[in-house]
Design a protein around this motif. Sequence first.
Motif, PDB file in Angstrom:
ATOM      1  N   LEU A  42       0.858  -1.174   0.000  1.00  0.00           N
ATOM      2  CA  LEU A  42       0.000   0.000   0.000  1.00  0.00           C
ATOM      3  C   LEU A  42       0.894   1.223   0.000  1.00  0.00           C
ATOM      4  O   LEU A  42       1.782   1.339   0.842  1.00  0.00           O
ATOM      5  CB  LEU A  42      -0.902   0.022   1.245  1.00  0.00           C
ATOM      6  CG  LEU A  42      -1.907  -1.117   1.363  1.00  0.00           C
ATOM      7  CD1 LEU A  42      -2.604  -1.058   2.713  1.00  0.00           C
ATOM      8  CD2 LEU A  42      -2.918  -1.040   0.241  1.00  0.00           C
ATOM      9  N   LYS A  80      -4.374  -0.478   7.109  1.00  0.00           N
ATOM     10  CA  LYS A  80      -3.226  -0.979   6.349  1.00  0.00           C
ATOM     11  C   LYS A  80      -3.174  -2.504   6.285  1.00  0.00           C
ATOM     12  O   LYS A  80      -2.592  -3.077   5.371  1.00  0.00           O
ATOM     13  CB  LYS A  80      -1.923  -0.448   6.954  1.00  0.00           C
ATOM     14  CG  LYS A  80      -1.871   1.065   7.082  1.00  0.00           C
ATOM     15  CD  LYS A  80      -2.063   1.759   5.749  1.00  0.00           C
ATOM     16  CE  LYS A  80      -1.988   3.265   5.876  1.00  0.00           C
ATOM     17  NZ  LYS A  80      -2.248   3.934   4.604  1.00  0.00           N
ATOM     18  N   ASP A 122     -11.127   2.671   4.606  1.00  0.00           N
ATOM     19  CA  ASP A 122     -10.467   3.939   4.288  1.00  0.00           C
ATOM     20  C   ASP A 122      -8.955   3.759   4.337  1.00  0.00           C
ATOM     21  O   ASP A 122      -8.444   2.692   4.684  1.00  0.00           O
ATOM     22  CB  ASP A 122     -10.973   5.077   5.183  1.00  0.00           C
ATOM     23  CG  ASP A 122     -10.581   4.926   6.644  1.00  0.00           C
ATOM     24  OD1 ASP A 122      -9.499   4.385   6.945  1.00  0.00           O
ATOM     25  OD2 ASP A 122     -11.366   5.376   7.503  1.00  0.00           O
ATOM     26  N   ALA A 123      -8.250   4.811   4.002  1.00  0.00           N
ATOM     27  CA  ALA A 123      -6.794   4.739   3.872  1.00  0.00           C
ATOM     28  C   ALA A 123      -6.080   4.447   5.183  1.00  0.00           C
ATOM     29  O   ALA A 123      -4.904   4.086   5.172  1.00  0.00           O
ATOM     30  CB  ALA A 123      -6.259   6.037   3.267  1.00  0.00           C
ATOM     31  N   SER A 124      -6.762   4.568   6.313  1.00  0.00           N
ATOM     32  CA  SER A 124      -6.106   4.307   7.593  1.00  0.00           C
ATOM     33  C   SER A 124      -5.881   2.810   7.838  1.00  0.00           C
ATOM     34  O   SER A 124      -4.996   2.437   8.610  1.00  0.00           O
ATOM     35  CB  SER A 124      -6.919   4.904   8.747  1.00  0.00           C
ATOM     36  OG  SER A 124      -8.138   4.206   8.918  1.00  0.00           O
ATOM     37  N   ASN A 152       1.532   5.447   0.213  1.00  0.00           N
ATOM     38  CA  ASN A 152       1.040   6.524   1.064  1.00  0.00           C
ATOM     39  C   ASN A 152      -0.357   6.945   0.609  1.00  0.00           C
ATOM     40  O   ASN A 152      -0.593   7.147  -0.570  1.00  0.00           O
ATOM     41  CB  ASN A 152       2.006   7.705   1.003  1.00  0.00           C
ATOM     42  CG  ASN A 152       1.645   8.788   2.000  1.00  0.00           C
ATOM     43  OD1 ASN A 152       0.995   8.526   3.012  1.00  0.00           O
ATOM     44  ND2 ASN A 152       2.066   9.992   1.711  1.00  0.00           N
ATOM     45  N   GLY A 153      -1.296   7.011   1.546  1.00  0.00           N
ATOM     46  CA  GLY A 153      -2.660   7.413   1.222  1.00  0.00           C
ATOM     47  C   GLY A 153      -3.567   6.273   0.795  1.00  0.00           C
ATOM     48  O   GLY A 153      -4.740   6.499   0.537  1.00  0.00           O
ATOM     49  N   GLU A 154      -3.048   5.054   0.723  1.00  0.00           N
ATOM     50  CA  GLU A 154      -3.863   3.898   0.340  1.00  0.00           C
ATOM     51  C   GLU A 154      -4.183   3.038   1.553  1.00  0.00           C
ATOM     52  O   GLU A 154      -3.408   2.989   2.507  1.00  0.00           O
ATOM     53  CB  GLU A 154      -3.121   3.027  -0.685  1.00  0.00           C
ATOM     54  CG  GLU A 154      -2.854   3.708  -1.995  1.00  0.00           C
ATOM     55  CD  GLU A 154      -2.089   2.824  -2.969  1.00  0.00           C
ATOM     56  OE1 GLU A 154      -2.295   3.013  -4.176  1.00  0.00           O
ATOM     57  OE2 GLU A 154      -1.295   1.955  -2.529  1.00  0.00           O
ATOM     58  N   GLY A 155      -5.340   2.373   1.484  1.00  0.00           N
ATOM     59  CA  GLY A 155      -5.743   1.429   2.518  1.00  0.00           C
ATOM     60  C   GLY A 155      -6.226   0.144   1.887  1.00  0.00           C
ATOM     61  O   GLY A 155      -6.368   0.041   0.663  1.00  0.00           O
TER      62      GLY A 155
END
Length: 147
Positions: free
Chosen positions: A16, A30, A26-28, A18-21
């Motif tokens: 992932l 991981k 959501d992107a938080s 940066n900014g992806e989940g």
Amino acid sequence: MANDSSAQHTVKPYLLMNGEGVAGYDASVKAARVSTAGNLTMIESRTKGGAPWHVHSREDEYFYVLEGAIVVHCGAEEYRAGPGSFVFLPRGIPHAWDVDGEGATLLMMTVPAMLEEFLREFHAASTRDQRDQVAARYGIQFLWDKK
């Protein structure tokens, strides 16, 4: 070395950026149950608050503090965890935590995975009774009256 079919995994490696989940979150988020075959949840949390006293019956919880600080209570212990600190909270021991200051960024993890699903359902519940029902499904008990 013997061929152990139980060592074969249906889960696939992933990256992932940066900014992806994880897909569906959501992107938080991981690492999730769906992306780790139930082995691990990891959420990057930017928060101004924490969690009241509660106890997990099925999983251990971990925090790695990236920015800011948190105060963690676990059983009779109290920890102030600043940047670079790691906190391990074993299942079966009541614990609570809160941000110490204006805000904090931390990696929140559970082994096995569940935190992403629990938090989604917990935050969608509108009453304490509904939240307690969600928690019970995940083997968590909130100790609302404990200070």
